[in-house]
Enzyme design. Structure first.
Site, PDB file in Angstrom:
ATOM      1  N   VAL A  77       0.832  -1.213   0.000  1.00  0.00           N
ATOM      2  CA  VAL A  77       0.000   0.000   0.000  1.00  0.00           C
ATOM      3  C   VAL A  77       0.866   1.263   0.000  1.00  0.00           C
ATOM      4  O   VAL A  77       0.625   2.199  -0.776  1.00  0.00           O
ATOM      5  CB  VAL A  77      -0.941  -0.007   1.237  1.00  0.00           C
ATOM      6  CG1 VAL A  77      -1.661   1.319   1.383  1.00  0.00           C
ATOM      7  CG2 VAL A  77      -1.936  -1.147   1.136  1.00  0.00           C
ATOM      8  N   ASP A  80      11.588   3.169   4.927  1.00  0.00           N
ATOM      9  CA  ASP A  80      11.454   1.763   5.312  1.00  0.00           C
ATOM     10  C   ASP A  80      12.609   1.381   6.232  1.00  0.00           C
ATOM     11  O   ASP A  80      13.618   2.094   6.306  1.00  0.00           O
ATOM     12  CB  ASP A  80      11.422   0.847   4.080  1.00  0.00           C
ATOM     13  CG  ASP A  80      10.609  -0.418   4.344  1.00  0.00           C
ATOM     14  OD1 ASP A  80       9.447  -0.496   3.901  1.00  0.00           O
ATOM     15  OD2 ASP A  80      11.125  -1.318   5.053  1.00  0.00           O
ATOM     16  N   LYS A 137      15.473  -2.748   0.473  1.00  0.00           N
ATOM     17  CA  LYS A 137      14.265  -2.193  -0.145  1.00  0.00           C
ATOM     18  C   LYS A 137      14.493  -0.736  -0.534  1.00  0.00           C
ATOM     19  O   LYS A 137      14.137  -0.311  -1.632  1.00  0.00           O
ATOM     20  CB  LYS A 137      13.108  -2.245   0.870  1.00  0.00           C
ATOM     21  CG  LYS A 137      12.053  -3.238   0.552  1.00  0.00           C
ATOM     22  CD  LYS A 137      10.926  -3.025   1.526  1.00  0.00           C
ATOM     23  CE  LYS A 137       9.760  -3.878   1.196  1.00  0.00           C
ATOM     24  NZ  LYS A 137       8.639  -3.618   2.098  1.00  0.00           N
ATOM     25  N   THR A 156      -4.909  -0.225   7.207  1.00  0.00           N
ATOM     26  CA  THR A 156      -6.263  -0.600   7.610  1.00  0.00           C
ATOM     27  C   THR A 156      -6.276  -0.857   9.118  1.00  0.00           C
ATOM     28  O   THR A 156      -5.579  -1.754   9.595  1.00  0.00           O
ATOM     29  CB  THR A 156      -6.706  -1.855   6.836  1.00  0.00           C
ATOM     30  OG1 THR A 156      -6.704  -1.533   5.445  1.00  0.00           O
ATOM     31  CG2 THR A 156      -8.095  -2.318   7.244  1.00  0.00           C
ATOM     32  N   LEU A 172      -7.399  -0.677  -2.992  1.00  0.00           N
ATOM     33  CA  LEU A 172      -6.613  -1.175  -4.129  1.00  0.00           C
ATOM     34  C   LEU A 172      -6.673  -2.687  -4.234  1.00  0.00           C
ATOM     35  O   LEU A 172      -6.508  -3.387  -3.245  1.00  0.00           O
ATOM     36  CB  LEU A 172      -5.142  -0.772  -3.951  1.00  0.00           C
ATOM     37  CG  LEU A 172      -4.860   0.686  -3.587  1.00  0.00           C
ATOM     38  CD1 LEU A 172      -3.383   0.878  -3.298  1.00  0.00           C
ATOM     39  CD2 LEU A 172      -5.313   1.609  -4.710  1.00  0.00           C
ATOM     40  N   GLU A 191      -4.953  -6.128  -5.652  1.00  0.00           N
ATOM     41  CA  GLU A 191      -3.660  -6.602  -6.139  1.00  0.00           C
ATOM     42  C   GLU A 191      -3.746  -6.854  -7.627  1.00  0.00           C
ATOM     43  O   GLU A 191      -4.738  -7.406  -8.114  1.00  0.00           O
ATOM     44  CB  GLU A 191      -3.292  -7.921  -5.437  1.00  0.00           C
ATOM     45  CG  GLU A 191      -2.475  -7.686  -4.200  1.00  0.00           C
ATOM     46  CD  GLU A 191      -1.933  -8.999  -3.646  1.00  0.00           C
ATOM     47  OE1 GLU A 191      -2.187  -9.256  -2.463  1.00  0.00           O
ATOM     48  OE2 GLU A 191      -1.276  -9.739  -4.391  1.00  0.00           O
ATOM     49  N   PHE A 234     -18.457  -9.645  -8.281  1.00  0.00           N
ATOM     50  CA  PHE A 234     -18.215 -10.426  -7.057  1.00  0.00           C
ATOM     51  C   PHE A 234     -19.309 -11.447  -6.783  1.00  0.00           C
ATOM     52  O   PHE A 234     -19.685 -11.712  -5.656  1.00  0.00           O
ATOM     53  CB  PHE A 234     -17.951  -9.503  -5.851  1.00  0.00           C
ATOM     54  CG  PHE A 234     -16.532  -9.031  -5.836  1.00  0.00           C
ATOM     55  CD1 PHE A 234     -16.085  -8.161  -6.812  1.00  0.00           C
ATOM     56  CD2 PHE A 234     -15.623  -9.516  -4.917  1.00  0.00           C
ATOM     57  CE1 PHE A 234     -14.757  -7.761  -6.874  1.00  0.00           C
ATOM     58  CE2 PHE A 234     -14.284  -9.133  -4.967  1.00  0.00           C
ATOM     59  CZ  PHE A 234     -13.865  -8.248  -5.946  1.00  0.00           C
ATOM     60  N   GLY A 264      -9.553 -15.579  -0.901  1.00  0.00           N
ATOM     61  CA  GLY A 264      -8.300 -15.607  -0.141  1.00  0.00           C
ATOM     62  C   GLY A 264      -7.636 -14.248  -0.217  1.00  0.00           C
ATOM     63  O   GLY A 264      -8.303 -13.232  -0.399  1.00  0.00           O
ATOM     64  N   CYS A 276      -6.351  -9.536   2.319  1.00  0.00           N
ATOM     65  CA  CYS A 276      -7.304  -8.529   2.807  1.00  0.00           C
ATOM     66  C   CYS A 276      -8.620  -9.106   3.319  1.00  0.00           C
ATOM     67  O   CYS A 276      -8.947  -8.945   4.493  1.00  0.00           O
ATOM     68  CB  CYS A 276      -7.589  -7.530   1.700  1.00  0.00           C
ATOM     69  SG  CYS A 276      -6.077  -6.796   1.072  1.00  0.00           S
TER      70      CYS A 276
HETATM   71  C1  UGA Z   1      -9.525  -6.735  -2.107  1.00  0.00           C
HETATM   72  C2  UGA Z   1     -10.593  -5.716  -2.555  1.00  0.00           C
HETATM   73  O1  UGA Z   1     -11.184  -6.136  -3.796  1.00  0.00           O
HETATM   74  C3  UGA Z   1      -9.972  -4.303  -2.720  1.00  0.00           C
HETATM   75  O2  UGA Z   1     -11.002  -3.374  -3.027  1.00  0.00           O
HETATM   76  C4  UGA Z   1      -9.301  -3.915  -1.390  1.00  0.00           C
HETATM   77  O3  UGA Z   1      -8.706  -2.628  -1.473  1.00  0.00           O
HETATM   78  C5  UGA Z   1      -8.235  -4.933  -1.065  1.00  0.00           C
HETATM   79  O4  UGA Z   1      -8.874  -6.229  -0.923  1.00  0.00           O
HETATM   80  C6  UGA Z   1      -7.575  -4.506   0.225  1.00  0.00           C
HETATM   81  O5  UGA Z   1      -8.234  -4.457   1.266  1.00  0.00           O
HETATM   82  O6  UGA Z   1      -6.411  -4.065   0.187  1.00  0.00           O
HETATM   83  P1  UGA Z   1      -7.671  -8.226  -3.382  1.00  0.00           P
HETATM   84  O7  UGA Z   1      -7.528  -8.948  -2.074  1.00  0.00           O
HETATM   85  O8  UGA Z   1      -6.469  -7.779  -4.107  1.00  0.00           O
HETATM   86  O9  UGA Z   1      -8.582  -6.898  -3.168  1.00  0.00           O
HETATM   87  O10 UGA Z   1      -8.420  -9.234  -4.362  1.00  0.00           O
HETATM   88  P2  UGA Z   1      -9.867  -9.414  -5.052  1.00  0.00           P
HETATM   89  O11 UGA Z   1      -9.689  -9.271  -6.506  1.00  0.00           O
HETATM   90  O12 UGA Z   1     -10.893  -8.601  -4.394  1.00  0.00           O
HETATM   91  O13 UGA Z   1     -10.140 -10.973  -4.743  1.00  0.00           O
HETATM   92  C7  UGA Z   1     -10.175 -11.470  -3.424  1.00  0.00           C
HETATM   93  C8  UGA Z   1     -10.552 -12.941  -3.415  1.00  0.00           C
HETATM   94  O14 UGA Z   1     -11.930 -13.118  -3.731  1.00  0.00           O
HETATM   95  C9  UGA Z   1      -9.790 -13.813  -4.420  1.00  0.00           C
HETATM   96  O15 UGA Z   1      -9.398 -15.017  -3.786  1.00  0.00           O
HETATM   97  C10 UGA Z   1     -10.803 -14.089  -5.514  1.00  0.00           C
HETATM   98  O16 UGA Z   1     -10.572 -15.313  -6.163  1.00  0.00           O
HETATM   99  C11 UGA Z   1     -12.098 -14.120  -4.715  1.00  0.00           C
HETATM  100  N1  UGA Z   1     -13.299 -13.809  -5.517  1.00  0.00           N
HETATM  101  C12 UGA Z   1     -13.476 -12.577  -6.043  1.00  0.00           C
HETATM  102  C13 UGA Z   1     -14.261 -14.790  -5.710  1.00  0.00           C
HETATM  103  O17 UGA Z   1     -14.127 -15.939  -5.222  1.00  0.00           O
HETATM  104  N2  UGA Z   1     -15.399 -14.484  -6.420  1.00  0.00           N
HETATM  105  C14 UGA Z   1     -15.592 -13.247  -6.942  1.00  0.00           C
HETATM  106  O18 UGA Z   1     -16.652 -13.047  -7.573  1.00  0.00           O
HETATM  107  C15 UGA Z   1     -14.614 -12.290  -6.754  1.00  0.00           C
END
Ligand code: UGA
Length: 444
Positions: free
Chosen positions: A13, A32, A37, A126, A161, A163, A257, A265, A268
């Site tokens: 972040v 850091d 790094k 967070t 954000l 990943e 979603f 997983g 976050c």
């Molecule tokens: C998530 C949030 O989407 C961001 O908005 C937030 O800022 C971030 O956490 C954080 O708190 O920093 P991220 O963990 O990078 O982002 O990944 P996502 O793309 O949201 O996916 C999370 C998990 O949900 C993955 O394992 C993905 O496979 C799963 N997922 C996602 C599903 O199983 N089904 C879906 O429909 C969408």
């Protein structure tokens, strides 16, 4: 007007935020504690993989708008805004460990005691609702001898954000939330986002902290909801994809979603939902929906093993191919990945595991190591000798696999689609026993 920013913590972040601020013309000093790094950043190299980040970093370095340092005090002294972007690791009970936040707050307090200008401290990490005011603000007041609002400004500015899409999300946000103790602190932070077209919400710090948790909890709940519906669909011989489409077209629900699969997983969702749940329990007002969200997600990866057992029977001595290890495609991040409980369960039941992933194998090896787990770079090597396969992460290259290739390479004929990326009818036509999350048997 360009602002001078100190970014304490150059994890995921902190680095993305610092580099993106610099790309918008601000002067950023990244701090850091890890010398390698700092060196890497100063050489224009990013310690993490994030599309578009290295180009922006290189450019900011060339234009002299970003530097990294180990010297936190000098970075604080020359900054107008001091961002706290240090980790908040999970504890056993799901709550978060604030020791890095506290440590940085002490340092900021001690350092600003020695300066005369008024700086604004901004929490980016967070943190549990109340932390910015009750922990960060309090420590800085104690250490600096200054009062918030008078001697220093204070705000909380959560990140949203994803990943793999972090730069994009930062530069084109849906909204910007600034939780400030007063309008001066709010305006200071707002000045960093002059370029953004998104709505800017002015809230209290505690509200901003909760918005971050509520957003992630809601998205995680949406996934657990569709996964529960998926498991129910299997009993009715209904396809969850049809249900997701049918409900997603309602604008109030939206199709995003709603992809059923082996569960969520990453660094976050699991952590944030657990932290908010743990805090709610601590306050005596348990958030039951969050408990259920976590419970469903704990079971969901194992649903793939259940489907496998329904087709193969006893798993002892069977060779199972695992396609995809990372928690989602386009990352090597293994944190809380569904592949972990799936592989652990297979091993427990006496199976042999052959696993592959385009980039996550080195990280997977650190977590999953057992004489019965072998890793392979090539898909073909993983499929050879396999009695069955489980697709765990929906990498694009796996979508391209044809059922005839699978049929000719595998020893067995069982395919478990943990993310529903393949066409069941096509697989069935090729004589494969295809099972997918949220799809009844009759459809096969
Ligand atoms: C998530 C949030 O989407 C961001 O908005 C937030 O800022 C971030 O956490 C954080 O708190 O920093 P991220 O963990 O990078 O982002 O990944 P996502 O793309 O949201 O996916 C999370 C998990 O949900 C993955 O394992 C993905 O496979 C799963 N997922 C996602 C599903 O199983 N089904 C879906 O429909 C969408």
């Amino acid at each position: 007007m360009p602002k001078k920013v100190a970014m304490i913590g150059t994890g995921y972040v902190g680095l993305v935020t610092g580099v993106c601020f610099a790309s918008k013309g601000h002067d950023v000093t990244c701090v850091d504690v890890i010398p390698e790094k700092v060196e890497q950043i100063n050489e224009g190299k990013t310690p993490i993989f994030e599309p578009g980040l290295e180009e922006l970093l290189l450019n900011a370095r060339k234009e002299g708008r970003l530097e990294a340092t180990l010297d936190v005090a000098s970075a604080i002294k020359k900054a107008e805004l001091i961002f706290i972007a240090v980790p908040t690791p999970s504890k056993e009970d799901g709550s978060i460990d604030l020791s890095f936040i506290e440590e940085v707050s002490h340092t900021i307090g001690k350092t600003i005691r020695e300066v005369t200008d008024k700086k604004t401290v901004v929490v980016k990490s967070t943190v549990i609702p109340g932390t910015t005011e009750k922990v960060v603000g309090r420590i800085i007041e104690e250490e600096s001898g200054k009062k918030r609002g008078i001697g220093f400004g204070l705000a909380m500015n959560p990140e949203f954000l994803k990943e793999g899409k972090a730069v994009e999300d930062f530069l084109d946000p849906d909204r910007i939330v600034i939780g400030a103790i007063d309008s001066e602190s709010f305006n200071e932070v707002k000045a960093l986002y002059e370029w953004a077209e998104a709505p800017i919400l002015e809230t209290s710090p505690t509200t901003a902290e909760l918005i971050k948790y509520a957003a992630n909890s809601f998205l995680a709940m949406k996934i657990s909801f569709i996964n529960e519906i998926a498991n129910y669909c299997e009993l009715l011989d209904v396809d969850v994809k049809d249900v997701a489409q049918g409900i997603g077209l309602d604008e109030r629900i939206s199709p995003k979603f709603l992809r059923a699969g082996a569960g969520f997983g990453g660094s976050c969702f699991p952590k944030d939902v657990a932290a908010l749940y743990s805090h709610s329990k601590q306050l005596g007002r348990e958030l039951i929906l969050l408990r259920s969200t976590l419970e469903v997600n704990k079971q969901q990866p194992l649903r793939t093993v259940e489907l496998l057992r329904e087709e193969v029977g006893d798993l002892s001595g069977k060779t199972i191919a695992i396609l995809g290890l990372a928690f989602k495609p386009d990352t090597d991040d293994m944190r809380e990945a569904a592949s972990i409980p799936i592989i652990e369960q297979l091993i427990k039941e006496g199976a042999r595991v052959k696993a592959t992933d385009p980039i996550a194998i080195p990280n997977a090896k650190k977590i999953l190591s057992h004489p019965n787990i072998n890793y392979y770079d090539k898909i073909n090597d993983v499929l050879k000798e396999a009695d069955a396969l489980i697709l765990v992460t929906e990498w694009d290259e796996y979508r391209q696999l044809s059922p005839s290739d699978l049929k000719s390479l595998m020893k067995g004929d069982v395919v478990i689609d943990g993310r529903r990326i393949w066409n069941p009818e096509l697989f069935h036509k090729h004589g494969l026993r295809y099972r997918g999350i949220g799809l009844g048997k009759k459809k096969n």
